[in-house]
Write an enzyme that holds these catalytic residues in place. Structure first.
Site, mmCIF file in Angstrom:
data_model
loop_
_atom_site.group_PDB
_atom_site.id
_atom_site.type_symbol
_atom_site.label_atom_id
_atom_site.label_comp_id
_atom_site.label_asym_id
_atom_site.label_seq_id
_atom_site.Cartn_x
_atom_site.Cartn_y
_atom_site.Cartn_z
ATOM 1 N N THR A 93 0.774 -1.278 -0.066
ATOM 2 C CA THR A 93 0.005 0.188 0.059
ATOM 3 C C THR A 93 0.911 1.106 -0.027
ATOM 4 O OG1 THR A 93 -1.745 -1.275 1.339
ATOM 5 C CG2 THR A 93 -1.622 1.192 1.071
ATOM 6 N N LYS A 169 -7.528 1.134 -1.714
ATOM 7 C CA LYS A 169 -7.320 0.520 -0.393
ATOM 8 C C LYS A 169 -7.210 1.195 0.791
ATOM 9 C CE LYS A 169 -5.146 -1.989 2.380
ATOM 10 N NZ LYS A 169 -3.898 -2.615 2.527
#
Length: 291
Positions: A93, A169
């Site tokens: 991420t 995300k």
């Protein structure tokens, strides 16, 4: 398929094991050596540098943050190991800005760059049941779909822009942090009037909020089971900061994200960085003078 894998932490190592079980050849590299022996016994091929790991048809990376990605791919020159026509699947991420930068750097080398962060904790990764959020060139996504089917139960496609899966995300993690905070505050309010926090959380997660995120994190709060961390509070702070950066870049106000950032900073200041981010509940408890 001949694969490379960089980043063998709590999420990366079980993902490699699943790829090995599926019959893939996997070169592995990690900054610390500890995970390499176990994976070597399972059939992985440890290599001495990230450049060597990148010398594969498909490279997968699972690193902690932007700084780790820069250290490995730019400073340690893992980018130079990627051959034209290969694919790099970054399951970390990262920030919107870094995703765009990496996509451009890969394009210069005729390498396809796919963003594929995941939803799911360590046990979900081990079971191969991750939800994979993917964006990148359509042909590259087709090439790596069989790998996603080994690692996850569903792939969600968000378009071709490298940053799109990252935004999805970060948005999801913003919602998880908000759920943790709301559960903490509500249960501590109930506790302030003598109601058992455990009873309240059991009631609310069996009725109005009978969904995994409230049930799972609610139980961790009641049991104060913050170690070992499924997802560290420090990483939660990182993701909320990235969400705020993404919001500012798109002129999207995120006022509650600012509250969450400050509360996570409070947790960091009290030594909770390596605990599960369910321990965000302890911030509210301290402020209320609750145990």
């Amino acid at each position: 398929m001949e694969l490379g894998f960089i980043g063998l932490g709590t999420m990366g190592a079980p993902m490699v094991l699943n790829l090995l079980k599926a019959g893939h050849q996997v070169r592995v590299w990690n900054r610390s050596k500890a995970p390499l022996d176990e994976l070597a016994r399972a059939g992985a091929q440890p290599v001495d540098s990230p450049i060597q790991a990148a010398e594969a048809e498909v490279l997968i990376s699972m690193l902690g943050d932007d700084a780790a990605i820069r250290s490995v791919f730019i400073d340690a020159k893992a980018l130079d190991g990627l051959a034209a026509g290969s694919v790099h699947v970054n399951m970390s991420t990262v920030s919107v800005a870094l995703a765009k930068e990496l996509a451009a750097l890969h394009a210069e080398r005729a390498v396809a760059y796919v963003s594929a962060p995941v939803l799911g904790r360590v046990d979900v990764a081990a079971a191969g049941n991750l939800n994979i959020l993917a964006s990148g060139p359509a042909d590259a996504l087709i090439r790596v779909q069989s790998l996603f089917e080994v690692l996850g139960r569903k792939t969600w496609h968000f378009g071709e822009g490298a940053e799109l899966a990252c935004v999805a995300k970060l948005s999801a993690n913003l919602m998880i942090a908000a759920a943790i905070e709301a559960t903490a505050e509500a249960s501590i309010l109930a506790g302030g009037y003598g109601i058992s926090r455990g009873t309240f959380i059991d009631m609310i997660t069996s009725t109005l909020f009978a969904v995994p995120v409230y049930q799972g994190y609610g139980k961790l709060m009641v049991d104060k089971q913050f170690e070992p961390a499924g997802f560290k509070l420090s990483l939660g702070l990182k993701d909320i900061r990235l969400a705020l950066e993404a919001g500012e870049a798109a002129q999207v106000p995120l006022p509650f994200a600012s509250v969450l950032k400050d509360n996570l900073l409070d947790g960091m200041a009290h030594g909770q960085g390596d605990q599960d981010w369910a321990s965000l509940s302890e911030v509210s408890a301290r402020r209320a003078g609750s145990k």
